[in-house]
Design a protein around this motif. Structure first.
Motif, PDB file in Angstrom:
ATOM      1  N   ARG A  56       0.828  -1.212   0.000  1.00 27.48           N
ATOM      2  CA  ARG A  56       0.000   0.000   0.000  1.00 27.48           C
ATOM      3  C   ARG A  56       0.860   1.259   0.000  1.00 27.48           C
ATOM      4  N   ALA A  57       1.956   1.225   0.777  1.00 23.39           N
ATOM      5  CA  ALA A  57       2.856   2.385   0.825  1.00 23.39           C
ATOM      6  C   ALA A  57       3.474   2.650  -0.546  1.00 23.39           C
ATOM      7  N   ASN A  58       3.844   1.616  -1.261  1.00 21.36           N
ATOM      8  CA  ASN A  58       4.400   1.794  -2.598  1.00 21.36           C
ATOM      9  C   ASN A  58       3.358   2.350  -3.557  1.00 21.36           C
ATOM     10  N   ALA A  76      -7.833  -2.033  -4.084  1.00 20.98           N
ATOM     11  CA  ALA A  76      -7.966  -3.094  -5.091  1.00 20.98           C
ATOM     12  C   ALA A  76      -7.810  -2.564  -6.507  1.00 20.98           C
ATOM     13  N   ALA A  77      -8.519  -1.491  -6.846  1.00 19.95           N
ATOM     14  CA  ALA A  77      -8.457  -0.960  -8.210  1.00 19.95           C
ATOM     15  C   ALA A  77      -7.071  -0.405  -8.521  1.00 19.95           C
ATOM     16  N   LYS A  78      -6.499   0.328  -7.566  1.00 22.13           N
ATOM     17  CA  LYS A  78      -5.162   0.888  -7.776  1.00 22.13           C
ATOM     18  C   LYS A  78      -4.128  -0.232  -7.934  1.00 22.13           C
ATOM     19  N   ALA A  79      -4.236  -1.251  -7.077  1.00 24.31           N
ATOM     20  CA  ALA A  79      -3.279  -2.360  -7.152  1.00 24.31           C
ATOM     21  C   ALA A  79      -3.372  -3.087  -8.488  1.00 24.31           C
ATOM     22  N   GLY A  80      -4.591  -3.250  -8.979  1.00 28.06           N
ATOM     23  CA  GLY A  80      -4.766  -3.878 -10.281  1.00 28.06           C
ATOM     24  C   GLY A  80      -4.113  -3.073 -11.387  1.00 28.06           C
ATOM     25  N   ARG A  81      -4.251  -1.750 -11.307  1.00 22.64           N
ATOM     26  CA  ARG A  81      -3.621  -0.881 -12.308  1.00 22.64           C
ATOM     27  C   ARG A  81      -2.103  -0.949 -12.212  1.00 22.64           C
ATOM     28  N   ILE A  82      -1.579  -0.967 -10.991  1.00 26.61           N
ATOM     29  CA  ILE A  82      -0.131  -1.085 -10.790  1.00 26.61           C
ATOM     30  C   ILE A  82       0.387  -2.368 -11.439  1.00 26.61           C
ATOM     31  N   SER A  83      -0.298  -3.479 -11.200  1.00 23.94           N
ATOM     32  CA  SER A  83       0.135  -4.759 -11.772  1.00 23.94           C
ATOM     33  C   SER A  83       0.190  -4.701 -13.291  1.00 23.94           C
ATOM     34  N   GLU A  84      -0.753  -3.989 -13.892  1.00 25.52           N
ATOM     35  CA  GLU A  84      -0.787  -3.885 -15.349  1.00 25.52           C
ATOM     36  C   GLU A  84       0.389  -3.082 -15.901  1.00 25.52           C
ATOM     37  N   LEU A  85       0.936  -2.172 -15.099  1.00 23.64           N
ATOM     38  CA  LEU A  85       1.986  -1.276 -15.566  1.00 23.64           C
ATOM     39  C   LEU A  85       3.399  -1.822 -15.386  1.00 23.64           C
ATOM     40  N   VAL A  86       3.550  -2.955 -14.701  1.00 14.99           N
ATOM     41  CA  VAL A  86       4.886  -3.500 -14.441  1.00 14.99           C
ATOM     42  C   VAL A  86       5.523  -3.979 -15.740  1.00 14.99           C
ATOM     43  N   ARG A  87       6.783  -3.579 -15.954  1.00 11.80           N
ATOM     44  CA  ARG A  87       7.554  -4.048 -17.099  1.00 11.80           C
ATOM     45  C   ARG A  87       8.964  -4.400 -16.626  1.00 11.80           C
ATOM     46  N   ASP A  88       9.391  -5.610 -16.887  1.00 12.85           N
ATOM     47  CA  ASP A  88      10.792  -5.932 -16.660  1.00 12.85           C
ATOM     48  C   ASP A  88      11.618  -5.123 -17.652  1.00 12.85           C
ATOM     49  N   VAL A  89      12.826  -4.759 -17.258  1.00 18.04           N
ATOM     50  CA  VAL A  89      13.652  -3.938 -18.133  1.00 18.04           C
ATOM     51  C   VAL A  89      13.924  -4.627 -19.475  1.00 18.04           C
ATOM     52  N   ALA A  90      13.920  -5.954 -19.490  1.00 14.70           N
ATOM     53  CA  ALA A  90      14.098  -6.676 -20.756  1.00 14.70           C
ATOM     54  C   ALA A  90      12.931  -6.430 -21.701  1.00 14.70           C
ATOM     55  N   TYR A  97       0.397  -7.517  -7.051  1.00 14.21           N
ATOM     56  CA  TYR A  97      -0.271  -6.600  -6.124  1.00 14.21           C
ATOM     57  C   TYR A  97      -1.783  -6.676  -6.280  1.00 14.21           C
ATOM     58  N   GLY A  98      -2.241  -6.764  -7.514  1.00 14.18           N
ATOM     59  CA  GLY A  98      -3.675  -6.835  -7.749  1.00 14.18           C
ATOM     60  C   GLY A  98      -4.306  -8.026  -7.066  1.00 14.18           C
ATOM     61  N   HIS A  99      -3.598  -9.153  -7.052  1.00 12.40           N
ATOM     62  CA  HIS A  99      -4.108 -10.348  -6.379  1.00 12.40           C
ATOM     63  C   HIS A  99      -4.054 -10.192  -4.865  1.00 12.40           C
ATOM     64  N   HIS A 100      -2.925  -9.705  -4.356  1.00  7.32           N
ATOM     65  CA  HIS A 100      -2.758  -9.617  -2.906  1.00  7.32           C
ATOM     66  C   HIS A 100      -3.706  -8.602  -2.260  1.00  7.32           C
ATOM     67  N   LEU A 101      -4.103  -7.577  -3.000  1.00  6.03           N
ATOM     68  CA  LEU A 101      -4.956  -6.527  -2.431  1.00  6.03           C
ATOM     69  C   LEU A 101      -6.357  -6.532  -3.044  1.00  6.03           C
ATOM     70  N   ARG A 102      -6.740  -7.661  -3.616  1.00  3.44           N
ATOM     71  CA  ARG A 102      -8.025  -7.728  -4.319  1.00  3.44           C
ATOM     72  C   ARG A 102      -9.228  -7.527  -3.402  1.00  3.44           C
ATOM     73  N   ASP A 103      -9.079  -7.803  -2.101  1.00  5.82           N
ATOM     74  CA  ASP A 103     -10.194  -7.662  -1.167  1.00  5.82           C
ATOM     75  C   ASP A 103     -10.134  -6.360  -0.384  1.00  5.82           C
ATOM     76  N   ASP A 104      -9.212  -5.473  -0.728  1.00  7.77           N
ATOM     77  CA  ASP A 104      -9.068  -4.191  -0.051  1.00  7.77           C
ATOM     78  C   ASP A 104      -9.861  -3.143  -0.828  1.00  7.77           C
ATOM     79  N   PRO A 105     -10.964  -2.647  -0.260  1.00 14.66           N
ATOM     80  CA  PRO A 105     -11.819  -1.724  -1.030  1.00 14.66           C
ATOM     81  C   PRO A 105     -11.126  -0.425  -1.421  1.00 14.66           C
ATOM     82  N   ASP A 106     -10.121  -0.010  -0.643  1.00  8.58           N
ATOM     83  CA  ASP A 106      -9.437   1.247  -0.922  1.00  8.58           C
ATOM     84  C   ASP A 106      -8.297   1.095  -1.928  1.00  8.58           C
TER      85      ASP A 106
END
Length: 414
Positions: free
Chosen positions: A226-228, A269-283, A258-267
């Motif tokens: 959540r802090a991240n 869940a949506a943000k965590a899902g968006r964060i997960s979508e934006l992750v890119r390995d440098v490769a 993150y989206g999975h781990h925070l899926r039941d957090d009402p505050d």
């Protein structure tokens, strides 16, 4: 697999998820063939199929004790079994549930609690950097087993370029990597700058949460997640950045979930899902431009290299094929070696908590790597690199550092 979960768990979110996972398992045993701990120990209960049965029995009401806890602790969470499984069993999520319940029911010894608490608090604290610098200063005086845990000091290299490109990305500030191997983040910034991408760190961000999550503190790990999210969200919400770039596959694998781990957090869940979508390995970021960049690197790369694909890259994120293709496009001459799909034994804090098994896996991995006679061993996860380097004189580096050096930004000796 038929299940009859007990009333105390069957209607809970964890119970429903565990039941669905258990029912996909056909107990074929293919997973044991590629499980590192089963290969080392030869015990059915130290392979995925055996651990699945232990978790099933616990959820169906059987008593659990220290033995069950020990077998679950010995799992590296490498998820090699998921890559192997023909039925798509999500073993990683199942063992997370099983470990949480066992830890609630089985009290650890005082010594084990102390060790785990020390790792939880120490690795993510501001004091870690101080402790690492002291360890590096006295490294020649340390016993070999301790010295192997302390990588030689390496600086970040030349000054970082200013943010000057329209394309911008965020980078995890992290917890351990900036102190142990600061050159990786610095090299990432310089290499991406060279292809027209500016990278900035969100300084209020920290540990991705993986360490606490796998050390009996899933609640504390979610707080770090959540802090991240709070640290990253203003730049994401305003559209200032297009992605979260990850140069440590362990962190990338965790943030993708993150989206999975925070899926039941009402505050969150949506943000965590968006964060997960934006992750890119440098490769992933470098791959589309690798051929063009490779022309600039001709004649500047090591002659023979071997790439150790971390489990979090190949089994968690399924990025091994893309990464190896990118490395070849850059001009690396990758040498094949046996059992490249197996874990090196690092697995976060595993090398501290399970040193015998971890040491055996490192020995096996290095024996296979050394058959390839590489000038440099490449990888993409700091923990794997430090673990492997502790057992070999062959340099072990993140591939982004080698690319950075070849582009003319080699870090000065310190």
């Amino acid at each position: 697999m038929q299940t009859q979960l007990s009333d105390w768990i069957k209607d809970t979110p964890d119970g429903k998820e565990a039941d669905a996972i258990l029912r996909t398992c056909v107990h074929c045993g293919f997973c044991n063939a590629t499980c590192p701990t089963y290969q080392v120990l030869g015990d059915e209960l130290d392979g995925p199929r055996g651990r699945i049965y232990l978790i099933k029995q616990m959820l169906e009401g059987n008593e659990v004790g220290a033995s069950t806890q020990e077998h679950l602790d010995r799992c590296l969470t490498c998820r090699n079994c998921e890559t192997t499984c023909p039925s798509g069993v999500q073993y990683g999520k199942l063992i997370d549930i099983g470990r949480k319940i066992v830890d609630e029911r089985v009290e650890r010894t005082p010594a084990d609690r102390f060790k785990r608490r020390l790792l939880q608090e120490g690795l993510g604290s501001s004091w870690f950097g101080v402790a690492m610098r002291i360890g590096q200063a006295v490294r020649p005086l340390l016993p070999p087993a301790w010295a192997a845990k302390v990588p030689a000091r390496r600086g970040p290299g030349t000054a970082q370029p200013a943010a000057r490109h329209e394309r911008r990305m965020l980078m995890l500030a992290g917890c351990v990597q900036p102190s142990m191997m600061p050159g990786i983040d610095a090299a990432t910034v310089r290499v991406l700058d060279a292809i027209g991408i500016s990278v900035q760190a969100a300084h209020n961000s920290g540990c991705c949460g993986a360490m606490r999550f796998h050390l009996d503190d899933q609640g504390g790990a979610r707080q770090q997640m959540r802090a991240n999210i709070d640290a990253w969200w203003p730049a994401i919400e305003s559209g200032q950045v297009e992605a979260l770039v990850m140069n440590a596959s362990g962190c990338g694998a965790t943030v993708r979930e993150y989206g999975h781990h925070l899926r039941d957090d009402p505050d969150y869940a949506a943000k965590a899902g968006r964060i997960s979508e934006l992750v890119r390995d440098v490769a992933e970021i470098l791959a589309p431009q690798a051929l063009a960049l490779g022309k600039r690197l001709q004649g500047k790369l090591p002659s023979r290299t071997a790439f150790h694909p971390p489990c979090t890259l190949q089994h968690w994120q399924n990025l091994r094929p893309l990464t190896e293709a990118m490395l070849r496009d850059l001009g690396f001459d990758l040498q094949p070696f046996a059992d490249s799909h197996l874990c090196c034994g690092s697995a976060g804090a595993y090398s501290v908590l399970q040193p015998r098994i971890s040491g055996e896996l490192r020995q096996r991995k290095l024996a296979a790597l050394e058959q390839a006679r590489p000038d440099v061993i490449l990888s993409s996860n700091m923990a794997c690199m430090a673990h492997l380097q502790g057992g070999t004189a062959t340099p072990v580096q993140h591939w982004i550092e080698i690319v950075d050096q070849a582009l003319g930004a080699e870090a000065p000796a310190i």
